[in-house]
Design a protein around this motif. Structure first.
Motif, PDB file in Angstrom:
ATOM      1  N   ILE A 293       5.574   4.741   3.726  1.00 26.39           N
ATOM      2  CA  ILE A 293       4.925   5.697   4.621  1.00 26.39           C
ATOM      3  C   ILE A 293       4.625   5.044   5.960  1.00 26.39           C
ATOM      4  CG2 ILE A 293       3.924   7.092   2.774  1.00 26.39           C
ATOM      5  CD1 ILE A 293       1.362   5.225   4.465  1.00 26.39           C
ATOM      6  N   HIS A 294       4.537   5.873   6.976  1.00 31.46           N
ATOM      7  CA  HIS A 294       4.068   5.470   8.299  1.00 31.46           C
ATOM      8  C   HIS A 294       3.342   6.671   8.880  1.00 31.46           C
ATOM      9  CE1 HIS A 294       4.197   4.763  12.660  1.00 31.46           C
ATOM     10  NE2 HIS A 294       4.031   3.498  12.302  1.00 31.46           N
TER      11      HIS A 294
ATOM     12  N   GLU B 250      -7.219  -2.190   5.073  1.00 31.48           N
ATOM     13  CA  GLU B 250      -5.905  -2.814   4.907  1.00 31.48           C
ATOM     14  C   GLU B 250      -5.892  -3.780   3.723  1.00 31.48           C
ATOM     15  OE1 GLU B 250      -3.411  -4.380   8.327  1.00 31.48           O
ATOM     16  OE2 GLU B 250      -4.098  -6.256   7.419  1.00 31.48           O
ATOM     17  N   SER B 251      -6.901  -4.635   3.642  1.00 29.02           N
ATOM     18  CA  SER B 251      -6.929  -5.656   2.589  1.00 29.02           C
ATOM     19  C   SER B 251      -7.386  -5.102   1.244  1.00 29.02           C
ATOM     20  CB  SER B 251      -7.854  -6.807   2.991  1.00 29.02           C
ATOM     21  OG  SER B 251      -9.213  -6.400   2.941  1.00 29.02           O
ATOM     22  N   GLY B 252      -8.175  -4.020   1.277  1.00 27.00           N
ATOM     23  CA  GLY B 252      -8.731  -3.480   0.034  1.00 27.00           C
ATOM     24  C   GLY B 252      -9.928  -4.263  -0.460  1.00 27.00           C
ATOM     25  N   ASP B 253     -10.348  -5.290   0.279  1.00 31.44           N
ATOM     26  CA  ASP B 253     -11.473  -6.132  -0.110  1.00 31.44           C
ATOM     27  C   ASP B 253     -12.758  -5.541   0.452  1.00 31.44           C
ATOM     28  OD1 ASP B 253     -13.300  -8.087  -0.696  1.00 31.44           O
ATOM     29  OD2 ASP B 253     -12.253  -9.694   0.355  1.00 31.44           O
TER      30      ASP B 253
ATOM     31  N   ASP C 288       1.605  -3.502   0.417  1.00 30.46           N
ATOM     32  CA  ASP C 288       2.117  -3.920   1.728  1.00 30.46           C
ATOM     33  C   ASP C 288       1.499  -3.106   2.853  1.00 30.46           C
ATOM     34  OD1 ASP C 288       3.801  -5.713   0.373  1.00 30.46           O
ATOM     35  OD2 ASP C 288       5.338  -4.181   0.179  1.00 30.46           O
ATOM     36  N   LYS C 289       0.214  -2.734   2.690  1.00 34.36           N
ATOM     37  CA  LYS C 289      -0.473  -1.949   3.730  1.00 34.36           C
ATOM     38  C   LYS C 289      -0.597  -2.758   5.001  1.00 34.36           C
ATOM     39  CE  LYS C 289      -4.350  -1.019   1.684  1.00 34.36           C
ATOM     40  NZ  LYS C 289      -4.124  -1.487   0.353  1.00 34.36           N
ATOM     41  N   LYS C 290      -0.425  -2.058   6.098  1.00 33.45           N
ATOM     42  CA  LYS C 290      -0.650  -2.666   7.408  1.00 33.45           C
ATOM     43  C   LYS C 290      -1.313  -1.607   8.276  1.00 33.45           C
ATOM     44  CE  LYS C 290      -0.100  -5.627  10.810  1.00 33.45           C
ATOM     45  NZ  LYS C 290      -1.256  -6.399  11.084  1.00 33.45           N
TER      46      LYS C 290
ATOM     47  N   HIS D 217       4.039   3.385  -1.465  1.00 33.93           N
ATOM     48  CA  HIS D 217       3.237   4.104  -2.457  1.00 33.93           C
ATOM     49  C   HIS D 217       3.585   3.603  -3.863  1.00 33.93           C
ATOM     50  CE1 HIS D 217       2.086   8.136  -4.473  1.00 33.93           C
ATOM     51  NE2 HIS D 217       1.007   7.389  -4.319  1.00 33.93           N
ATOM     52  N   THR D 218       2.812   2.623  -4.332  1.00 34.88           N
ATOM     53  CA  THR D 218       3.086   1.989  -5.628  1.00 34.88           C
ATOM     54  C   THR D 218       2.003   2.254  -6.665  1.00 34.88           C
ATOM     55  OG1 THR D 218       2.100  -0.053  -4.793  1.00 34.88           O
ATOM     56  CG2 THR D 218       4.503   0.152  -4.628  1.00 34.88           C
TER      57      THR D 218
END
Length: 141
Positions: free
Chosen positions: A100-101, A18-21, A61-63, A86-87
């Motif tokens: 998306i969902h 989710e965070s990409g970290d 805005d991923k969740k 999707h950016t």
């Protein structure tokens, strides 16, 4: 490890997506990790786990929402959903700006507090349809 500890490992792994970290990737993923997802290219080891996290970097805005989690022994089963916009590019698909969902289910194996295997299926077709890459089927009247 307790089943609650094992569930926590997978929750943290999904939160990392989710965070990409991915700086603490090795806290949750074993060096011999394997992703057994038929809808994705083969991914193995810490580099493969980073590729999996990077796969979702094209979405802002991923969740990630964990819908259900059940554990027994060294296995954790989870049902989850991912939302986002999707950016950025994803697997060669240019940004569409579409939201998306999608849902997914997975069984994860934990050894010594780290994920060693993922058997995940997510709605790859639904994702492609939501992005407009694959047409939605039409209902017949």
């Amino acid at each position: 490890m307790s089943t609650e500890s094992n569930k926590s490992v997978i929750r943290n792994m999904l939160l990392m997506i989710e965070s990409g970290d991915t700086k603490d990737l090795d806290k949750y993923i074993a060096a011999n990790w394997v992703n057994h997802d038929p809808s994705l290219p083969p991914m193995k080891g810490l580099e493969g786990a980073k590729q999996l996290a990077d796969l979702w970097s094209g979405f802002s805005d991923k969740k990630v929402t964990i819908e259900d989690a059940v554990a027994e022994g060294d296995r954790v089963a989870m049902r989850f959903s991912i939302t986002g916009k999707h950016t950025g590019a994803m697997m060669g698909i240019a940004p569409t700006g579409k939201s998306i969902h999608i849902s997914g289910t997975g069984i994860f194996r934990i050894v010594d507090g780290k994920a060693t295997d993922n058997w995940v299926n997510f709605d790859a077709l639904g994702l492609m349809q939501q992005l407009g890459v694959v047409p939605m089927p039409q209902m017949q009247p």
